[in-house]
Design a protein around this motif. Structure first.
Motif, mmCIF file in Angstrom:
data_model
loop_
_atom_site.group_PDB
_atom_site.id
_atom_site.type_symbol
_atom_site.label_atom_id
_atom_site.label_comp_id
_atom_site.label_asym_id
_atom_site.label_seq_id
_atom_site.Cartn_x
_atom_site.Cartn_y
_atom_site.Cartn_z
ATOM 1 N N GLU A 1 9.099 -2.606 6.226
ATOM 2 C CA GLU A 1 8.578 -1.946 5.030
ATOM 3 C C GLU A 1 9.470 -0.798 4.563
ATOM 4 O OE1 GLU A 1 6.334 -1.161 1.792
ATOM 5 O OE2 GLU A 1 6.023 -2.849 3.162
ATOM 6 N N LYS B 1 4.074 3.960 4.035
ATOM 7 C CA LYS B 1 5.129 4.196 3.052
ATOM 8 C C LYS B 1 4.553 4.811 1.786
ATOM 9 C CE LYS B 1 9.300 2.194 1.081
ATOM 10 N NZ LYS B 1 10.065 0.957 0.784
ATOM 11 N N THR C 1 1.410 -5.114 8.943
ATOM 12 C CA THR C 1 2.043 -5.095 7.625
ATOM 13 C C THR C 1 1.287 -4.181 6.671
ATOM 14 O OG1 THR C 1 2.906 -7.340 7.919
ATOM 15 C CG2 THR C 1 2.746 -6.510 5.665
ATOM 16 N N LYS D 1 2.591 -0.569 4.948
ATOM 17 C CA LYS D 1 2.550 -0.312 3.501
ATOM 18 C C LYS D 1 1.797 0.983 3.206
ATOM 19 C CE LYS D 1 2.953 -5.108 1.881
ATOM 20 N NZ LYS D 1 4.264 -4.865 1.236
#
Length: 607
Positions: free
Chosen positions: A408, A361, A354, A358
């Motif tokens: 995401e 992105k 996760t 992030k």
């Protein structure tokens, strides 16, 4: 596969001995004091590299800084980094970036520039005061304005509106940037841009300027397409025709985005993978920042025909890709992370998928180039198997990483992966859950090349990209057909599989036998790496003398090469269509001829 996907990248400046300091600063004692000192770090006769260092010598935090100086006539700054540098005549000013303006007591920060001439700085000022440690003001730059919204779009105009920025001493005005270039400065929070071209894509951002003329960070980008015009249609159908563009190719290979235009390749592809971003400490990061977003292009080197300026917010390959997308609106660009050299970081990334997603992105959506990228590509060589290093993160790690990326990035971004083509029993395809991960990904770039090569220096000679098996193949399962069959059996839809093509050959030296299967003494000489050569070179230096398993080979003197030609690519594209594959991809653009022979063969073969 074993191809490294990475070559050493040169730097834009030469690393020469450090020159002496110019004595423009000395320590100070005041509580809110700071110094600015200058060093000429390089001098190559026709130009030089300079560096300023700002140090907080006081006891309170400095929230921003601006260094000013005068150069004698004939001396000027040509490019700069880690500061926004402007000039008025012979007077120069450098303002902090959004990320390096705050200096705690005792902290320092440096910025650099390239220049021409032989003069030295004079009349130094820091935040309007002296550079020798006296008290300095601490005016913070403004915040980023809100992302603009577009309305009233016509063939030739668009109205932009944004929410105001904030500043401790007030916002004076806003710079409106179109495709990274300033087109207006306004005091209101709206602007109507006229004189546009019908049926054309544009990207707008806004930047605030405070009463001290400091600029803050750039806002998010809004994409606008004017009405009317005749948009160039994408290639027929939904077939994917994807090529890798290497970050380091702008150096020794002298291959730039404009080459996609001059070769005719841009009109024949649908997607570009920009390679490679790095994976460090479990996070995505830009690798070579100079090539990516700082390198300046002259008008003749630029896709748009307009020269970069030293103070524009975005330069480098990212800006050239932006210009390419304006010219060819059907092209989508993905940022590819990893590759042979940088795959060692994926194991740590998978441990906190996760957080990794992030970070990726954040890189892809950086406001400076958010409009450039349409998705992300992960090139992990190899999950739960060995490449340059060996990964032991387990068979579920790749699926978990893919799931986190999709969560995401959401449904509007492309999320893809380059994967192994090892179709052997118990091989790399069997090591990870590629079938389970496929539900989260738009497609796989199956690396159906680099099966055989001079990494086995004694041979036997074999085609590095065989389409099918053949009698005497050195390793069962090392061919495209077996890899595709195995992936389908694991539940990957045919339409999510792209066939890989190498725009290069692999070769051995010391070979006496013309047919495949001969012995060798080592790697054949190559321009950049022994045992590897571009198609554009091999087609003339060692023309094909035969074909096997859908791939060409050539025996020239004592060297033996295998590579794909327009004819063998045509056969592979027919096979891909018959298999119901989603299309094809290739590594990489610079191996092709100046008129794009191989890209043309892929385009023709998939139509």
């Amino acid at each position: 596969m074993r191809f490294r996907h990475r070559a050493a990248a040169g730097f834009a400046t030469l690393l020469l001995p450090l020159a002496g300091l110019v004595g423009l600063a000395s320590p100070a004692q005041a509580a809110t004091s700071a110094t600015a000192s200058y060093t000429k770090t390089q001098d190559w006769g026709s130009g030089f590299e300079g560096k300023w260092t700002v140090k907080n010598t006081g006891t309170t935090t400095l929230s921003s800084w601006t260094v000013e100086w005068d150069f004698p006539s004939g001396t000027s700054v040509t490019s700069a980094w880690d500061a926004d540098v402007t000039s008025s005549g012979t007077h120069w000013s450098a303002k902090n970036k959004s990320w390096n303006g705050t200096l705690a007591p005792g902290a320092s920060v440096s910025f650099g520039f390239n220049g021409t001439g032989s003069g030295s700085p004079a009349s130094c000022k820091l935040n309007g005061g002296g550079c020798d440690g006296g008290s300095v003001p601490g005016d913070a730059p403004p915040s980023a304005p809100g992302t603009p919204t577009a309305s009233g779009i016509t063939d030739t105009s668009v109205k932009l509106t944004w929410s105001a920025a904030t500043d401790d001493k007030g916002v004076k005005n806003y710079d409106v940037l179109r495709d990274g270039t300033k087109v207006a400065t306004v005091t209101a929070t709206s602007y109507t841009n006229t004189g546009l071209t019908a049926g054309t894509d544009y990207s707008y951002t806004v930047q605030a300027r405070d009463t001290a003329d400091q600029t803050g960070p750039v806002s998010g980008a809004v994409k606008v397409r004017t009405t009317g015009g005749s948009q160039e249609p994408p290639p027929a159908g939904d077939t994917i025709k994807l090529g890798y563009f290497t970050e380091w190719g702008v150096y020794g290979r002298n291959y730039h985005v404009k080459n996609l235009v001059t070769s005719g390749s841009a009109s024949k592809i649908t997607h570009i993978n920009y390679a490679f971003g790095n994976v460090k400490n479990g996070q995505c990061t830009v690798d070579d920042t100079y090539a990516a977003y700082d390198k300046a292009y002259t008008a003749d080197q630029s896709v748009s025909g307009t020269a970069d300026t030293w103070d524009q917010p975005l330069r480098g390959t990212f800006n050239q890709l932006r210009q390419l997308k304006t010219k060819y609106p059907h092209i989508k660009v993905l940022y590819s992370f990893g590759g042979w050299t940088y795959s060692g970081g994926f194991g740590q990334a998978a441990a906190n998928a996760t957080a990794f997603a992030k970070s990726c992105k954040a890189v892809v959506e950086d406001p400076r180039w958010a409009d450039v990228f349409d998705g992300i590509d992960i090139d992990w060589e190899y999950p739960n198997a060995c490449g340059l290093t060996c990964d032991t993160s387990g068979p579920a790690a790749f699926r978990n990483l893919s799931q986190a990326l999709r969560a995401e990035f959401g449904p509007d971004y492309l999320v893809t992966a380059a994967i192994t083509a090892d179709g052997s029993s118990g091989g790399k395809i069997d090591a990870a859950d590629y079938g389970g991960a496929a539900q989260y990904l738009d497609w796989y770039n199956v690396m159906t090349y680099d099966y055989f090569g001079a990494f086995d220096k004694d041979g036997p000679t074999a085609p590095h990209s065989p389409l099918t098996s053949y009698p005497g193949i050195p390793q069962a399962g090392f061919n495209s057909a077996d890899a595709i069959t195995k992936l389908k059996a694991k539940g990957v839809p045919s339409a999510k599989l792209l066939l890989g093509i190498g725009f290069y050959g692999r070769g051995w030296a010391g070979v006496t036998q013309s047919a495949p299967g001969g012995t060798a003494t080592g790697a054949a000489p190559g321009t950049y790496e022994a045992g590897i050569e571009d198609y554009k070179v091999l087609k003339n230096s060692c023309p094909a003398t035969g074909t096997i398993a859908g791939t060409a080979y050539a025996h020239c003197g004592s060297t033996w090469w295998s590579y794909d030609t327009p004819a063998t690519i045509a056969g592979k594209m027919t096979w891909a269509k018959n298999q119901g594959l989603g299309g094809a991809f290739f590594w990489e653009f610079s191996g092709d001829t100046g008129n794009g022979e191989l890209v043309t063969a892929i385009d023709d073969g998939l139509d």
